[in-house]
Design a protein around this motif. Structure first.
Motif, mmCIF file in Angstrom:
data_model
loop_
_atom_site.group_PDB
_atom_site.id
_atom_site.type_symbol
_atom_site.label_atom_id
_atom_site.label_comp_id
_atom_site.label_asym_id
_atom_site.label_seq_id
_atom_site.Cartn_x
_atom_site.Cartn_y
_atom_site.Cartn_z
ATOM 1 N N HIS A 287 0.860 -1.187 0.000
ATOM 2 C CA HIS A 287 0.000 0.000 0.000
ATOM 3 C C HIS A 287 0.893 1.234 0.000
ATOM 4 C CE1 HIS A 287 -2.360 -3.252 1.910
ATOM 5 N NE2 HIS A 287 -3.371 -2.719 1.250
ATOM 6 N N ALA A 288 1.000 1.839 -1.165
ATOM 7 C CA ALA A 288 1.828 3.032 -1.314
ATOM 8 C C ALA A 288 0.954 4.259 -1.057
ATOM 9 C CB ALA A 288 2.431 3.088 -2.711
ATOM 10 N N VAL A 289 1.117 4.861 0.104
ATOM 11 C CA VAL A 289 0.316 6.030 0.475
ATOM 12 C C VAL A 289 1.264 7.202 0.633
ATOM 13 C CG1 VAL A 289 -1.394 6.950 2.080
ATOM 14 C CG2 VAL A 289 -1.250 4.481 1.709
ATOM 15 N N THR A 290 1.037 8.266 -0.157
ATOM 16 C CA THR A 290 1.947 9.410 -0.159
ATOM 17 C C THR A 290 1.166 10.694 0.135
ATOM 18 O OG1 THR A 290 1.641 9.694 -2.559
ATOM 19 C CG2 THR A 290 3.481 8.302 -1.825
ATOM 20 N N LEU A 291 1.928 11.696 0.583
ATOM 21 C CA LEU A 291 1.346 12.998 0.906
ATOM 22 C C LEU A 291 2.171 14.074 0.229
ATOM 23 C CD1 LEU A 291 -0.517 14.927 2.567
ATOM 24 C CD2 LEU A 291 1.162 14.751 4.425
ATOM 25 N N ALA A 292 1.486 15.002 -0.452
ATOM 26 C CA ALA A 292 2.150 16.138 -1.090
ATOM 27 C C ALA A 292 1.366 17.403 -0.766
ATOM 28 C CB ALA A 292 2.219 15.929 -2.604
ATOM 29 N N GLU A 293 2.095 18.494 -0.603
ATOM 30 C CA GLU A 293 1.453 19.767 -0.267
ATOM 31 C C GLU A 293 2.071 20.854 -1.126
ATOM 32 O OE1 GLU A 293 0.280 22.358 3.751
ATOM 33 O OE2 GLU A 293 1.535 20.556 3.905
ATOM 34 N N ALA A 294 1.199 21.687 -1.720
ATOM 35 C CA ALA A 294 1.663 22.754 -2.596
ATOM 36 C C ALA A 294 1.019 24.067 -2.173
ATOM 37 C CB ALA A 294 1.308 22.439 -4.049
ATOM 38 N N GLY A 295 1.816 25.120 -2.158
ATOM 39 C CA GLY A 295 1.304 26.437 -1.809
ATOM 40 C C GLY A 295 1.578 26.774 -0.349
ATOM 41 N N GLU A 296 1.326 28.018 -0.033
ATOM 42 C CA GLU A 296 1.565 28.501 1.322
ATOM 43 C C GLU A 296 0.329 28.250 2.187
ATOM 44 O OE1 GLU A 296 2.421 32.757 3.648
ATOM 45 O OE2 GLU A 296 2.430 32.638 1.441
ATOM 46 N N ARG A 297 0.574 27.657 3.339
ATOM 47 C CA ARG A 297 -0.552 27.381 4.246
ATOM 48 C C ARG A 297 -1.218 28.680 4.699
ATOM 49 N NH1 ARG A 297 -0.017 22.402 8.543
ATOM 50 N NH2 ARG A 297 0.404 20.748 7.012
ATOM 51 N N ARG A 298 -2.541 28.600 4.773
ATOM 52 C CA ARG A 298 -3.343 29.727 5.230
ATOM 53 C C ARG A 298 -4.139 29.310 6.478
ATOM 54 N NH1 ARG A 298 -2.046 34.219 1.793
ATOM 55 N NH2 ARG A 298 -1.250 33.258 -0.120
ATOM 56 N N PRO A 299 -4.547 30.255 7.287
ATOM 57 C CA PRO A 299 -5.354 29.905 8.466
ATOM 58 C C PRO A 299 -6.708 29.317 8.057
ATOM 59 C CG PRO A 299 -4.441 32.128 8.680
ATOM 60 C CD PRO A 299 -4.207 31.699 7.266
ATOM 61 N N LEU A 300 -7.118 28.253 8.751
ATOM 62 C CA LEU A 300 -8.412 27.614 8.531
ATOM 63 C C LEU A 300 -9.230 27.687 9.814
ATOM 64 C CD1 LEU A 300 -7.389 24.299 6.705
ATOM 65 C CD2 LEU A 300 -8.454 26.296 5.653
ATOM 66 N N SER A 301 -10.525 27.655 9.641
ATOM 67 C CA SER A 301 -11.388 27.527 10.819
ATOM 68 C C SER A 301 -11.230 26.115 11.379
ATOM 69 C CB SER A 301 -12.845 27.777 10.450
ATOM 70 O OG SER A 301 -13.322 26.764 9.571
ATOM 71 N N LEU A 302 -11.614 25.945 12.648
ATOM 72 C CA LEU A 302 -11.491 24.630 13.270
ATOM 73 C C LEU A 302 -12.319 23.591 12.532
ATOM 74 C CD1 LEU A 302 -10.511 22.802 15.536
ATOM 75 C CD2 LEU A 302 -12.452 23.573 16.911
#
Length: 397
Positions: A287-302
């Protein structure tokens, strides 16, 4: 230790409400005695006044007993002759409408109607007795006395009934609020069990199956296969147990209440920081499970952050549960100033274990996303599924 203060059985307002008419009654009776009333008439009126005040006090806890005492006292006043005026108009007589008020607010409505009829009959009787004593007097005098008394008694009864109905409506509203809160708590339990335990069991079964495929020992392979099958049975049992919490647990209001419950003190808040560990725990040789993130993180509501984590969790769980390994699952987070896009994509695996449909887990995720102000889409292609959630940032909300 200082002894606790005791609350007075008679509040100051109640004492004043009894003291003022009682004092006025004493003054009037003393004046009547000086003007020629017989001592027994004054004594009978004074005894009736005492009964009126006692009945009003008893009516708070025993409404029928208090009302009966007041009615008896009024009957004594009606039947006691007095020169030139009616004793039932003594100031202490206000205790009788008060007893009617108490009774109307505590007993069934039909019973209070009976009490109202008794009061009306008493007024009619008093005017008939007054007419019999002074037959030469004008009829309008009796109507002028009895009419306002009827209005007072009827008005007190009606006002008490309206107050009672308003109080009952408030109790019903409070009951509905508590029922909604209970439904929200049930929804929270259901969702937490599904999102956490179901995901954990699914990942556990997937890793056991991967170990069974990679081992060379046939006995070990069979044993691991049996363990994986037991895990799948446990997962089905969990789903059956969650169904007993009721279909309302996945409704919009219930999910909204559960999402709000997640922000209460005492619960550990979920954040995007758990995603790397979540993805790593689901990975195995098959099970090949990967994570990628692009862009600058912004504040989110809970609520948006919880929805994002639960979307990833549900997407991985569905891929591992419905697809035969080897399976590849990619998780991606794409940021922009206005929104974050969460995407969980699988490659379809080597085969499909069973029909993939929108079960309660996906329904719950859809409601979570919608509660957070976002949208959820599910694309079913030839090469696998794509679960995509668009969630607003605080800048774009």
């Amino acid at each position: 230790m200082t002894a606790p203060l005791r609350r007075s059985a008679w509040p100051a307002t109640t004492v004043a409400a009894h003291a003022v008419p009682a004092l006025l009654t004493v003054i009037i009776l003393v004046g009547a005695w000086y003007l020629g009333a017989a001592w027994w008439q004054v004594l009978a009126a004074a005894g009736a006044a005492v009964l009126l005040h006692a009945g009003a006090g008893v009516a708070a806890g025993r409404p029928w007993a208090g009302y009966a005492i007041g009615a008896l006292a009024m009957l004594v006043l009606v039947l006691t002759p007095s020169p030139g005026w009616s004793l039932h108009l003594l100031p202490s007589a206000v205790c009788f409408p008060f007893a009617l008020w108490r009774l109307t607010g505590l007993v069934p409505v039909r019973s209070s109607v009976t009490a109202l009829a008794v009061a009306a009959f008493g007024i009619v009787l008093s005017e008939v007795v007054g007419w019999a004593r002074l037959p030469a007097g004008p009829l309008w005098a009796r109507l002028a006395e009895g009419g306002p008394l009827m209005l007072v008694v009827g008005g007190v009864w009606l006002a008490a009934l309206l107050v009672r109905r308003r109080r009952e409506a408030a109790r019903r509203a409070e009951g509905e609020r508590l029922a909604a809160a209970l439904a929200g708590e049930r929804a929270g339990i259901r969702r937490d069990l599904h999102d956490v335990i179901a995901h954990t069991v699914t990942v556990m079964v997937a890793r056991i199956e991967a170990a069974a495929v990679t081992t060379a020992d046939a006995a070990t392979r069979r044993e691991l296969g049996d363990i994986a099958e037991t895990g799948r049975d446990a997962h089905q049992g969990l789903r059956a147990m969650l169904a007993t919490l009721g279909p309302s647990a996945v409704g919009p209001s219930a999910v909204g209440a559960a999402s709000r419950a997640g922000s209460r003190p005492g619960r550990v808040p979920i954040s995007l920081d758990v995603l790397p560990d979540l993805v790593a725990s689901a990975a195995s040789p098959l099970h090949a499970v990967t994570l990628a993130e692009a862009g600058e993180r912004r504040p989110l509501s809970l609520s948006a952050e919880v929805a994002a984590v639960r979307t990833v969790q549900e997407g991985i769980t569905n891929a591992l549960r419905h697809l035969e390994p080897p399976v590849a699952v990619s998780v991606s987070l794409r940021w922009s100033p206005a929104e974050m896009v969460v995407e969980v994509r699988d490659d379809g695996g080597s085969a499909l274990r069973g029909a993939r449909g929108q079960g309660t887990g996906l329904m719950g995720i859809e409601e979570r996303v919608r509660t957070a102000g976002g949208t959820l889409s599910i694309d079913d292609g030839d090469d696998g599924w794509v679960l995509r959630a668009r969630l607003p940032t605080k800048e774009g909300a």
